[in-house]
Write an enzyme that holds these catalytic residues in place. Structure first.
Site, PDB file in Angstrom:
ATOM      1  N   LYS A  82       0.861  -1.191   0.000  1.00 19.88           N
ATOM      2  CA  LYS A  82       0.000   0.000   0.000  1.00 19.88           C
ATOM      3  C   LYS A  82       0.890   1.231   0.000  1.00 19.88           C
ATOM      4  CE  LYS A  82      -1.826   2.915   2.701  1.00 19.88           C
ATOM      5  NZ  LYS A  82      -1.774   4.126   1.828  1.00 19.88           N
ATOM      6  N   GLY A 114       7.104   4.967   7.862  1.00 20.33           N
ATOM      7  CA  GLY A 114       6.288   6.174   7.916  1.00 20.33           C
ATOM      8  C   GLY A 114       6.527   6.907   9.220  1.00 20.33           C
ATOM      9  N   SER A 115       5.498   7.614   9.663  1.00 24.79           N
ATOM     10  CA  SER A 115       5.655   8.492  10.820  1.00 24.79           C
ATOM     11  C   SER A 115       5.630   7.707  12.130  1.00 24.79           C
ATOM     12  CB  SER A 115       4.530   9.527  10.827  1.00 24.79           C
ATOM     13  OG  SER A 115       3.286   8.867  10.954  1.00 24.79           O
ATOM     14  N   GLY A 121       3.219   4.653  13.216  1.00 21.01           N
ATOM     15  CA  GLY A 121       3.987   3.473  13.647  1.00 21.01           C
ATOM     16  C   GLY A 121       3.532   2.967  15.009  1.00 21.01           C
ATOM     17  N   GLU A 131       9.959   1.326  10.457  1.00 24.66           N
ATOM     18  CA  GLU A 131      11.019   2.275  10.081  1.00 24.66           C
ATOM     19  C   GLU A 131      10.387   3.651  10.175  1.00 24.66           C
ATOM     20  OE1 GLU A 131      14.134   1.518   9.322  1.00 24.66           O
ATOM     21  OE2 GLU A 131      13.884  -0.648   9.339  1.00 24.66           O
ATOM     22  N   CYS A 183      13.999  10.996   5.973  1.00 27.37           N
ATOM     23  CA  CYS A 183      14.024  10.557   7.376  1.00 27.37           C
ATOM     24  C   CYS A 183      15.413  10.717   7.992  1.00 27.37           C
ATOM     25  CB  CYS A 183      13.565   9.108   7.486  1.00 27.37           C
ATOM     26  SG  CYS A 183      14.552   7.965   6.500  1.00 27.37           S
ATOM     27  N   GLU A 240      10.490  15.923  14.607  1.00 27.22           N
ATOM     28  CA  GLU A 240      10.875  15.815  13.198  1.00 27.22           C
ATOM     29  C   GLU A 240       9.978  16.774  12.421  1.00 27.22           C
ATOM     30  OE1 GLU A 240       9.401  12.456  10.861  1.00 27.22           O
ATOM     31  OE2 GLU A 240      11.423  12.167  10.092  1.00 27.22           O
TER      32      GLU A 240
HETATM   33  P1  NAD Z   1       2.569   8.430   7.460  1.00 29.95           P
HETATM   34  O1  NAD Z   1       2.862   7.670   8.706  1.00 29.95           O
HETATM   35  O2  NAD Z   1       1.574   9.516   7.531  1.00 29.95           O
HETATM   36  O3  NAD Z   1       2.068   7.437   6.318  1.00 29.95           O
HETATM   37  C1  NAD Z   1       2.858   6.328   5.914  1.00 29.95           C
HETATM   38  C2  NAD Z   1       1.951   5.302   5.284  1.00 29.95           C
HETATM   39  O4  NAD Z   1       1.081   4.782   6.293  1.00 29.95           O
HETATM   40  C3  NAD Z   1       1.052   5.843   4.173  1.00 29.95           C
HETATM   41  O5  NAD Z   1       0.940   4.881   3.150  1.00 29.95           O
HETATM   42  C4  NAD Z   1      -0.275   6.024   4.882  1.00 29.95           C
HETATM   43  O6  NAD Z   1      -1.391   5.993   4.023  1.00 29.95           O
HETATM   44  C5  NAD Z   1      -0.251   4.825   5.820  1.00 29.95           C
HETATM   45  N1  NAD Z   1      -1.154   4.918   6.984  1.00 29.95           N
HETATM   46  C6  NAD Z   1      -1.505   6.030   7.649  1.00 29.95           C
HETATM   47  N2  NAD Z   1      -2.365   5.711   8.655  1.00 29.95           N
HETATM   48  C7  NAD Z   1      -2.539   4.364   8.603  1.00 29.95           C
HETATM   49  C8  NAD Z   1      -3.325   3.444   9.360  1.00 29.95           C
HETATM   50  N3  NAD Z   1      -4.085   3.843  10.374  1.00 29.95           N
HETATM   51  N4  NAD Z   1      -3.271   2.135   9.024  1.00 29.95           N
HETATM   52  C9  NAD Z   1      -2.488   1.715   8.011  1.00 29.95           C
HETATM   53  N5  NAD Z   1      -1.744   2.544   7.238  1.00 29.95           N
HETATM   54  C10 NAD Z   1      -1.756   3.860   7.544  1.00 29.95           C
HETATM   55  O7  NAD Z   1       3.981   8.959   6.926  1.00 29.95           O
HETATM   56  P2  NAD Z   1       4.270   9.879   5.664  1.00 29.95           P
HETATM   57  O8  NAD Z   1       3.859  11.269   6.011  1.00 29.95           O
HETATM   58  O9  NAD Z   1       3.732   9.235   4.448  1.00 29.95           O
HETATM   59  O10 NAD Z   1       5.870   9.769   5.573  1.00 29.95           O
HETATM   60  C11 NAD Z   1       6.743  10.573   6.297  1.00 29.95           C
HETATM   61  C12 NAD Z   1       7.309   9.816   7.476  1.00 29.95           C
HETATM   62  O11 NAD Z   1       7.973   8.631   7.026  1.00 29.95           O
HETATM   63  C13 NAD Z   1       8.372  10.611   8.197  1.00 29.95           C
HETATM   64  O12 NAD Z   1       8.164  10.503   9.583  1.00 29.95           O
HETATM   65  C14 NAD Z   1       9.670   9.941   7.793  1.00 29.95           C
HETATM   66  O13 NAD Z   1      10.721  10.091   8.711  1.00 29.95           O
HETATM   67  C15 NAD Z   1       9.231   8.509   7.677  1.00 29.95           C
HETATM   68  N6  NAD Z   1      10.179   7.727   6.880  1.00 29.95           N
HETATM   69  C16 NAD Z   1      11.019   6.857   7.534  1.00 29.95           C
HETATM   70  C17 NAD Z   1      11.967   6.129   6.811  1.00 29.95           C
HETATM   71  C18 NAD Z   1      12.904   5.157   7.495  1.00 29.95           C
HETATM   72  O14 NAD Z   1      13.536   4.363   6.804  1.00 29.95           O
HETATM   73  N7  NAD Z   1      13.022   5.181   8.813  1.00 29.95           N
HETATM   74  C19 NAD Z   1      12.046   6.287   5.429  1.00 29.95           C
HETATM   75  C20 NAD Z   1      11.180   7.184   4.801  1.00 29.95           C
HETATM   76  C21 NAD Z   1      10.247   7.899   5.541  1.00 29.95           C
END
Ligand code: NAD
Length: 496
Positions: free
Chosen positions: A193, A246-247, A251, A268, A302, A399
């Protein structure tokens, strides 16, 4: 002539046609569910709608998971390791062959400078498939010497099943590759997804997986929001593992979900990464690296060195270099080859980044440069530096994920180490010094999953990447990146 109001006019015809068509999920080797696609896919460089993406509901998600279960129990699961390796190599070749097209999708939807996507993201994605393609024939178990007479005990390393891979918008294709390559090499199948902001490259990658000879269902993609599609996917009973990038906020939520359902999960998450420059370093090199990492992809990375800590006697010199770099950036649409910094990914995200700047006034900290929107319909924000905020200020603690560099002076090693570690995150860190003893002692005591010394932001599929503390758990890359998609089975056989 280029129509600057329609950056998609800069795309190849093939990519433009794909990008502007409505899209739904990709299940069992075909695109499905595009009719009635309702989520507006916005170009952040112009604020205009590119196309619409379907919100995959529980029924579509269920079809995708069932299809991936069939592939796991069938053709992909049964495929001999050498053939699995060959299929992943073919996928790597196809990603390389279509690199220009794939880069255009991420540049259009994410606003990332296309030349950088070609130079950075695409090679990283190909490298993931090549590196992990080498593993299926090397997944050995062991023979275990037990005290029970007449026993033959051995272990096997076996896949988990169907993996739910949930990815963010900042590295769409790369993140898809980082999840797919090890999960598939380990023998799992995947329902991916992508972020609702950036679905195109994942959907095209799923087509390429079919062309590479991966059996239908081995890679399925569901499109839509986290709250609807993501939730239906991660809670599906046939999902064995959630692989999330993601965030921190999402997470933590998914960690709870996985705990309740006893699913495997790896996380991650974000980072607020201390980037420490000592006065004895090669200052020209260190300052150039600090400037590059601060504004690369508008700071939406990130592992961005977003908290710059500089020994006081070289602070002005470093800040001058960072300011000069910021002023030299060519800010414009991702698809424009002359752009070196694009917009933020969405209007809402720019609002969030700006809200941090509002908190700086009257705190003793200052905005050294930048801080303003750039006129126009795109979601652009100037490269910005906030100097001297207190360690407890939200611009230091959180962040921000934008082109906002936080700069803090320090005086001694003893002072800066606890300050650098006083963060809930622990993704990456950087240290610059010409003193080899200090380099070792300091880097080993930094609480971060990856510490760069006299360099910053190097990345390779062979080297484990992943955070400590609230930056998550489980690693990408290297053998560790494969381990999280495997489980150990013990066979205990009586020979009597
Ligand atoms: P986000 O957490 O808002 O979304 C990430 C993904 O999760 C998206 O596909 C979103 O649709 C999905 N999602 C959101 N709510 C959900 C739920 N309740 N159930 C299932 N899926 C859900 O993050 P973002 O704004 O897309 O990305 C930015 C974040 O990602 C930053 O915090 C960044 O640091 C992090 N990131 C981390 C790494 C790493 O390797 N550590 C790499 C890239 C990005």
């Amino acid at each position: 002539m280029t129509d600057t109001n329609a950056p998609e006019s800069l795309m190849s015809a093939r990519a433009r046609d794909f990008a502007t068509a409505p899209h739904g999920a990709f299940v069992g080797g075909s695109h499905v569910d595009a009719a009635g696609a309702a989520i507006a896919d916005i170009d952040p460089s112009t604020g205009r709608v590119i196309t619409h993406i379907a919100e995959s509901g529980a029924d579509v998600v269920d079809a995708a998971v069932r299809s991936s279960t069939e592939a796991f129990e069938g053709d992909w699961g049964a495929m001999l390791p050498g053939r699995r390796e060959a299929a992943l190599h073919r996928l790597a070749d196809l990603v390389e062959k279509h690199a220009g097209e794939l880069a255009e999708y991420d540049a259009l939807e994410g606003g990332k400078p296309v030349a950088y996507v070609e130079a950075v993201d695409l090679p990283l994605a190909v490298e993931q498939f090549r590196y992990y393609a080498g593993w299926p024939t090397k997944l050995t178990g062991s023979v275990v010497p037990v005290d029970t007479p007449d026993s033959h005990v051995y272990t096997r390393r076996v896949p988990l099943g169907v993996v739910a891979a949930v990815t963010p918008w900042n590295f769409p294709l790369c993140q898809a590759a980082i999840k797919l390559a090890p999960a598939l090499a380990a023998g799992n199948t995947v329902v991916l997804k992508p972020s609702e902001l950036t679905s195109l490259s994942a959907l095209r990658l799923a087509e390429l997986a079919i062309e590479a000879g991966l059996p239908p269902g081995t890679v399925n993609v569901v499109t839509g929001s986290g709250a609807v599609t993501g939730d239906a996917l991660v809670t599906h009973p046939q999902i064995a593992k959630i692989s999330f990038t993601g965030s921190e906020k999402v997470g933590r939520h998914l960690g709870g979900r996985a705990g309740a359902a006893l699913k495997h999960i790896s996380l991650e998450l974000g980072g607020k990464n201390p980037h420490v420059i000592f006065a004895d370093a090669d200052i020209a090199k260190a300052a150039a690296a600090a400037a590059t990492t601060a504004y690369f992809y508008s700071g939406q990375v990130c592992f961005s060195g977003s908290r710059l800590m500089v020994q006081r006697e070289v602070l002005d010199e470093v800040l001058d270099t960072v300011r000069a770099h910021a002023q030299s950036l060519v800010i414009g649409p991702g698809l424009d080859r002359s752009s070196t910094m694009g917009p933020l990914a969405s209007a809402a995200h720019r609002d969030k980044v700006e809200s941090y700047l509002d908190t700086v006034t009257g705190t003793g900290a200052g905005v050294a440069f930048g801080g303003s929107r750039i006129a126009g319909d795109g979601f652009f924000l100037e490269p910005t530096a906030v100097v001297n905020p207190a360690d407890t200020h939200p611009v230091v603690a959180d962040e921000i994920f934008g082109p906002v560099l936080v700069v803090q002076p320090f005086d001694t090693v003893e002072e800066v180490l606890p300050r650098a570690n006083d963060t809930r995150y622990g993704l990456t860190a950087g240290v610059w010094t010409s003193d080899v003893r200090k380099a070792h002692a300091f880097s080993q005591r930094l609480q971060a999953g990856l510490v760069w010394v006299n360099t910053y932001a190097d990345y390779n599929a062979a080297a484990a990447f992943g955070g400590f503390k609230s930056s998550g758990h489980g690693k990408d890359c290297g053998p560790e990146g494969l381990d999280k998609y495997l489980q150990t089975q013990t066979i205990w056989m009586s020979l009597s």
